[in-house]
Design a protein around this motif. Sequence first.
Motif, short mmCIF file in Angstrom:
data_model
loop_
_atom_site.label_atom_id
_atom_site.label_comp_id
_atom_site.label_asym_id
_atom_site.label_seq_id
_atom_site.Cartn_x
_atom_site.Cartn_y
_atom_site.Cartn_z
N SER A 27 0.82 -1.22 0.00
CA SER A 27 0.00 0.00 0.00
C SER A 27 0.85 1.26 0.00
O SER A 27 0.32 2.36 0.05
CB SER A 27 -0.91 0.01 1.23
OG SER A 27 -1.73 -1.11 1.23
N VAL A 28 2.17 1.08 0.00
CA VAL A 28 3.08 2.21 0.13
C VAL A 28 3.94 2.31 -1.13
O VAL A 28 4.65 1.38 -1.47
CB VAL A 28 4.00 2.02 1.35
CG1 VAL A 28 4.96 3.19 1.50
CG2 VAL A 28 3.16 1.83 2.62
N GLU A 29 3.84 3.43 -1.83
CA GLU A 29 4.68 3.63 -3.02
C GLU A 29 5.72 4.69 -2.72
O GLU A 29 5.37 5.88 -2.59
CB GLU A 29 3.83 4.12 -4.20
CG GLU A 29 3.06 3.04 -4.88
CD GLU A 29 2.83 3.41 -6.33
OE1 GLU A 29 3.36 2.73 -7.22
OE2 GLU A 29 2.12 4.40 -6.56
N PRO A 30 7.00 4.32 -2.60
CA PRO A 30 8.02 5.32 -2.29
C PRO A 30 8.20 6.31 -3.43
O PRO A 30 8.12 5.94 -4.60
CB PRO A 30 9.28 4.48 -2.11
CG PRO A 30 9.02 3.22 -2.88
CD PRO A 30 7.54 2.97 -2.81
N TYR A 31 8.38 7.57 -3.11
CA TYR A 31 8.78 8.61 -4.08
C TYR A 31 10.06 9.21 -3.53
O TYR A 31 10.02 10.15 -2.74
CB TYR A 31 7.69 9.68 -4.19
CG TYR A 31 6.61 9.36 -5.20
CD1 TYR A 31 5.78 8.27 -5.01
CD2 TYR A 31 6.43 10.14 -6.33
CE1 TYR A 31 4.79 7.97 -5.93
CE2 TYR A 31 5.43 9.85 -7.26
CZ TYR A 31 4.62 8.76 -7.04
OH TYR A 31 3.64 8.47 -7.96
N GLY A 32 11.16 8.65 -3.91
CA GLY A 32 12.41 8.99 -3.26
C GLY A 32 12.47 8.29 -1.91
O GLY A 32 11.63 7.43 -1.59
N HIS A 33 13.44 8.68 -1.09
CA HIS A 33 13.67 7.97 0.16
C HIS A 33 12.82 8.50 1.30
O HIS A 33 12.72 7.86 2.34
CB HIS A 33 15.16 8.06 0.52
CG HIS A 33 16.05 7.48 -0.53
ND1 HIS A 33 16.05 6.14 -0.84
CD2 HIS A 33 16.95 8.05 -1.38
CE1 HIS A 33 16.92 5.91 -1.83
NE2 HIS A 33 17.47 7.05 -2.17
N LYS A 35 9.54 10.28 0.90
CA LYS A 35 8.14 10.53 0.61
C LYS A 35 7.54 9.23 0.10
O LYS A 35 8.24 8.46 -0.55
CB LYS A 35 7.98 11.59 -0.50
CG LYS A 35 8.58 12.93 -0.24
CD LYS A 35 8.58 13.81 -1.49
CE LYS A 35 9.67 13.41 -2.46
NZ LYS A 35 9.79 14.22 -3.67
N GLU A 118 11.30 19.65 -0.89
CA GLU A 118 10.53 18.76 -1.77
C GLU A 118 9.02 18.98 -1.56
O GLU A 118 8.24 18.94 -2.50
CB GLU A 118 10.88 17.29 -1.53
CG GLU A 118 12.10 16.80 -2.28
CD GLU A 118 13.40 17.48 -1.86
OE1 GLU A 118 13.48 17.97 -0.71
OE2 GLU A 118 14.34 17.56 -2.66
N HIS A 122 7.47 20.26 -5.78
CA HIS A 122 6.49 19.41 -6.48
C HIS A 122 5.84 18.36 -5.61
O HIS A 122 4.83 17.80 -5.98
CB HIS A 122 7.20 18.71 -7.66
CG HIS A 122 8.06 19.63 -8.46
ND1 HIS A 122 7.55 20.55 -9.33
CD2 HIS A 122 9.40 19.80 -8.52
CE1 HIS A 122 8.53 21.22 -9.90
NE2 HIS A 122 9.67 20.79 -9.42
N ASP A 247 -3.44 8.82 -9.51
CA ASP A 247 -2.49 8.70 -8.41
C ASP A 247 -2.58 9.87 -7.44
O ASP A 247 -2.12 9.78 -6.30
CB ASP A 247 -1.06 8.59 -8.95
CG ASP A 247 -0.87 7.31 -9.75
OD1 ASP A 247 -1.47 6.28 -9.38
OD2 ASP A 247 -0.15 7.35 -10.77
N ASP A 250 -4.09 9.52 -3.94
CA ASP A 250 -3.31 8.89 -2.87
C ASP A 250 -2.56 9.97 -2.08
O ASP A 250 -1.74 10.69 -2.65
CB ASP A 250 -2.28 7.92 -3.46
CG ASP A 250 -2.92 6.75 -4.19
OD1 ASP A 250 -4.06 6.40 -3.88
OD2 ASP A 250 -2.26 6.20 -5.09
#
Lengths: 561, 561
Positions: A27-33, A35, A118, A122, A247, A250
Motif C-alpha cells: 500500500s506504500v509507493e516510495p517517491y524517493g527515500h 516521501k 521537496e 512538487h 495517483d 493517494d
Amino acid sequence: MRTKAQRDGNLRPIAEVAAQLDLSPDSVEPYGHYKAKLDHRLAAGDPPTGARLILVTAINPTVLGEGKTVHTIGLAQALQHIGHRAVCTVRQPSMGPIFGIKGGGTGGGRSCVEPRVEIDLHLTGDFHAVAAANNLLAAAIDTSIAMDNPLHMDPERVTWRRVVDINDRALRQVRTGLGGSKNGIPRDAAFDITSASEVMAILALSTDLADMRRRLGSIVVGETLSGKAITAEEIGAAGAMAAILKDALDPTLVQTTEGTPALVHTGPFANIAHGNCSVVADRLAGRICDYVVTEAGFGADMGAEKFVDIKVPVSGMPPAAAVVVVTVRALKVHSGKYKVRAGRPLPPEMAECDVEAVEAGCANLEAHLANLTAFGIPCVVAINRFPTDHPEELATIRRQAEAGGAVAVAESEVFARGGEGGRALAEAVVAASAGGAVQLRGAYAPKAPLKTKIEALATGVYGAGSVCFEARAAEQLGRLESAGHGGLPICMAKTQYSLSHDPKLRGRPTGFEFPVNELRLQAGAGFVVVLAGDIMTMPGMGRTPAYLDIDLDADGNVTGM
Amino acid sequence: MRTKAQRDGNLRPIAEVAAQLDLSPDSVEPYGHYKAKLDHRLAAGDPPTGARLILVTAINPTVLGEGKTVHTIGLAQALQHIGHRAVCTVRQPSMGPIFGIKGGGTGGGRSCVEPRVEIDLHLTGDFHAVAAANNLLAAAIDTSIAMDNPLHMDPERVTWRRVVDINDRALRQVRTGLGGSKNGIPRDAAFDITSASEVMAILALSTDLADMRRRLGSIVVGETLSGKAITAEEIGAAGAMAAILKDALDPTLVQTTEGTPALVHTGPFANIAHGNCSVVADRLAGRICDYVVTEAGFGADMGAEKFVDIKVPVSGMPPAAAVVVVTVRALKVHSGKYKVRAGRPLPPEMAECDVEAVEAGCANLEAHLANLTAFGIPCVVAINRFPTDHPEELATIRRQAEAGGAVAVAESEVFARGGEGGRALAEAVVAASAGGAVQLRGAYAPKAPLKTKIEALATGVYGAGSVCFEARAAEQLGRLESAGHGGLPICMAKTQYSLSHDPKLRGRPTGFEFPVNELRLQAGAGFVVVLAGDIMTMPGMGRTPAYLDIDLDADGNVTGM
C-alpha cells in the motif's frame, strides 16, 4: 559524492515511518527515500470512529501568519510525547506564495514536515496533475466549440477557467483564440491559481476513485445558446481527467521534524477555496492512529467554517475539539494600533508590553470562539509564544479566552522546542476532546436557499449588519436556484485578514454591509463559490518577490527558500 | 484488494533492474515500484568512450508513425538476446498527443517501455517541472513590467512564451494583462506546448546542475526600450527556475517489455524542438553498458540532423552507427499514390503488392541515407515488418537501400516478437558499429553565418532549390548576427511529413523554394529556432480527440490509452 540521502540529514527512511504504522508495503509507493504515496483504498469503508479528530484553526492572521501549520505539526509531535499515536494531515503548499511571498507552507522551527524543499516544490506531483486535468478540460471545451460546436455551447457563457500554480496577475483576464479561425474563436477567458480549481476541491472531497470520476463528470463548464448547463461528461473529458488524477487521490506520507508521521494532501487557500486537507487523508489517518490533527486554512471564519459546512458532511468525521492559535503580535494588530508588512521587520514598539492593545485585539479571538462554540466544538486556545511576549499580555489573553468560552488555554513553544514545547497544549487537547466526536451544528441549514445561507454566514459568522448582492450576483442566485443547485453549501471567497470582506477592518467589526459580487457554481465539488469584496482567485507578485532570493548552491541544495 | 504492484503484472521491481546495472542504492531514488530517478552525477566527468552509441532514426513518417520508438526499444532487447549489455534512452512522451491523437509514446507490441500508462502520463514529473520553471519566468517578466519596469523592458518585444503540455489551439495567440492596471499591462502573448520550451532544451543539453543554472540565466526574454537584450538572470528568476528543475535533471530508469533497462528523459517533437533524449541520459547509459540505443525524433532530416549538429557537440558522444526505420506502408505513401489518415483504417488496396510504389517511395529513404552517409554515419536499414508486406516489396527496399549506401538491411519483427524478432538487426548493428564512434561531419560549418547554415540545411539536407527569407525573418537574421549569436547552430522547425517544408511533398522533392518565416533565439539552449512553412509550436486537437476514449475502470485501471 554526497548522496541526496546524506543531504537530507537525519530523516528516517519513509519505509521505516510506514512500517511503524503497520502499513503493508503493497500500500506504500516510495517517491524517493523520504516521501511515499499511500493507497487511497486504505481509507475505504465507513468513516473511522476510533480516532479523535482535532481541528487546528486560528484568529484572522496577519500577513506574517500566526503559526497554524506549525501548531498542527507541533501538536501531533506533542501528543506523541505524552504517549499517544498521532498523525497530522496538512495541505500541500502552493508554489504561488513560495515564489511570490517569502515562506513556504511546511511549518517552521522544530515543528516542520520534511523534506521541506521537496514538499514546498512538487512533492509527488498532485498539483501538477490537478492543473493538467483542469487545463485538458479547458482545451476540450475550446476544441468542441471550434469543431462545429456540436453541443451548441455559448462561447460567451463558458465558465470553466484555466489554472497555473504561479502568482501571475497577467493571466487574471485574457482573451484567447486570437490569430484567425485555425486558433478557434476569440473569447474572454481567465486563469486561476491551481488551488482554486474545482478539480482540487474534487480531489479533496472524493472518497474514492469512483466518487472522483462521478464528480469530475458533474462539473458544469458553461451553457448552451439556449441556456442549458453543459457538463464535463458531455464534453467527453471527464474520463481522461480521472486518468490524469488517478495517483493524485493517494495522500503523501512524510515525517515531522521529530519523525512523527504526517500526511500531505490537496490544496491550501481557504480564502478562495475550501482550504482543507482531503477527506481521504483524514479517513486514512483515522485508521492508523488515536489522534488525527488536521489544519483548516486561515481564520476560523474561513477554513474552519468550511470544514464544518463542506468537509465534515462528506467525510463523516466531526472533530472532538478545536485548537485556536493566537499570537500577541496578531492581537496587537487587531487592536488597530499597529501595522505589520510582509517581508519587513516588525515595528520595534510592538515588542513593548501593551496590555490594552492585546485586550482590544482579543475581540477577534472572542468572535472565533463564539462561532466555534456555536458549531458545537470545544476550543483550546494555543498561544504561540514569542520571546517578546510579556507575562501581563499572556495573562490577558488567558482571561479573555476563558471568558470567551475556551475550555482551556495553553502557551505553546512548539516552534522553538518541538513536541516538548507543546506538552501543556497536548494535555489540554486530550482533556478537551475526551467526549469524542461532537454533534456538529453548521452555520446554516443545508437545505436553506443560497441567499439565506450567504446571509447566515455574513451576519452570523462574520458579524455583518446586512448583505448587498450586486446585480450580477443577484441574477446568478436566481439562475442557480432555478437550476436546482439551491441545496449546495457555500464556499465563501473573501479576505483572510478580517472577519469581514475588508482587510482593513481588524478586530471584531460589526454592522458593516457585506458585498456579494459573484457566484460560481462548482457542481462537481458540490458547492457554490461566493466572491465578496476585492478577493481575486489569481494572486499577483509584488515588488520584491521571493524568487529573487532562491537559487541552487554548488552542491545542488536549494537556498533562500 | 488488488495492489498496484499486482496491477502492473510481471514487471521486475525497479530496484532489481538498478541492481543489475551495479548502481549504488544511494544513486537510485524509487518513484513507486517500477520507476526510479538516477542521480545525474553518475554521468559526471568526460564523455564515456567504452560504449557504442546507436542512433535510431527513420524516413519521413506518415501520421501513423513508422515504429522508431518500437525499434529503439526492440533493438536494445535484441542486443541483450545476442549477449550484449544494452540500454535504450528514449524521450518522455508529451501528454499533448496522448490526449489529442490516438497513441502514446512508449513503443508497442513486445517492444515497450513499462509501466506504459505511468510513462505516458506524469512519469516522474519532469515535464511539469519544465512548465513550472518556464511559466515562473513568464510571470516574473510581467511582474517586472507591472512593478515600475526597472529593466525598461519593451512590453511589445517580450519574446518569452508560456507553455502547457496540452494541444490547446486557443492559447496559440492570446492577449494578457486585461482588466485594468492591477492586472498589469495588456500585451500580445502566446503559449507553446511544453516540449517546445527552451527550458526543455536546456534540461536536455545540460551536463550538470551548474551548466543548467548558467544556461537558465542566459535565456533572452526580450529587449529594453532601447533594444538591448534582457536575460532571465537580469529578471532574477533563473535561480528559482533551477530550484524547480533540480530533480528533473535526473533521468528516469524504467524497463522494457523484456526487462531491459531503459532511461526516459526530456521531450519529443523533433519537428519544433531538437527532439532528442538528454545528454545526461546518454552519458549515464554509456557508463553502465556496451550499447546505448538512442532515438532522434521523426525523419533523419529532423531529429538525426539535430543530433549531429546540436546534441553531439555538447555530449561529446558521436554515434557508431545509425538505424533507419522504414515501413512498406510509408514508402507506398511517399510514392504519392496512397494516403493514410490518423485514426482511420488503411485503404485496403494498400495491402496489395505494389513494387512500383515501393520503388518510387524509396527515393525518400535514399535521401536520408545520403544525408546520414554525408554526416559520416554507417547506416543499417531496419524494415519494420507487417503481415501485409510482400516478399517482392521487401526485396525492392533491400536493393534500393543497398544502392543508396546502407551498409546492411535487416527485416525486423520486434513489435510482434520482442528482442527475438530483432536478432538479424542486432547482428547487423554490431557489425556496422565495429569501427566505434565515427568522425562526424555536420550539415554545416558551426561558425558559418546563420543565413549560410539555414541555406545549407535547406538545400543540402532537405533538397530545396532556394531559400526565401520573409521580411521578418530577414530582419531577425540581421539582429541576431549583430548581437553576436551568429555562431549558434540552427534548430529547424518544419513539418515532419516531408523532407521539405510542405507536408504534401512526399518522396524526395527537389528544386522547391524553402520559406523561412521567423527566427527565435534560444540563447540558453544554445541555438536559433528557425520556423519554416506552416509549422506551429502549439498543436491543436481535431474532431475526435483521443481523450474521448480514455477512462478509469472500476479497478482504477486506465482504459482506452
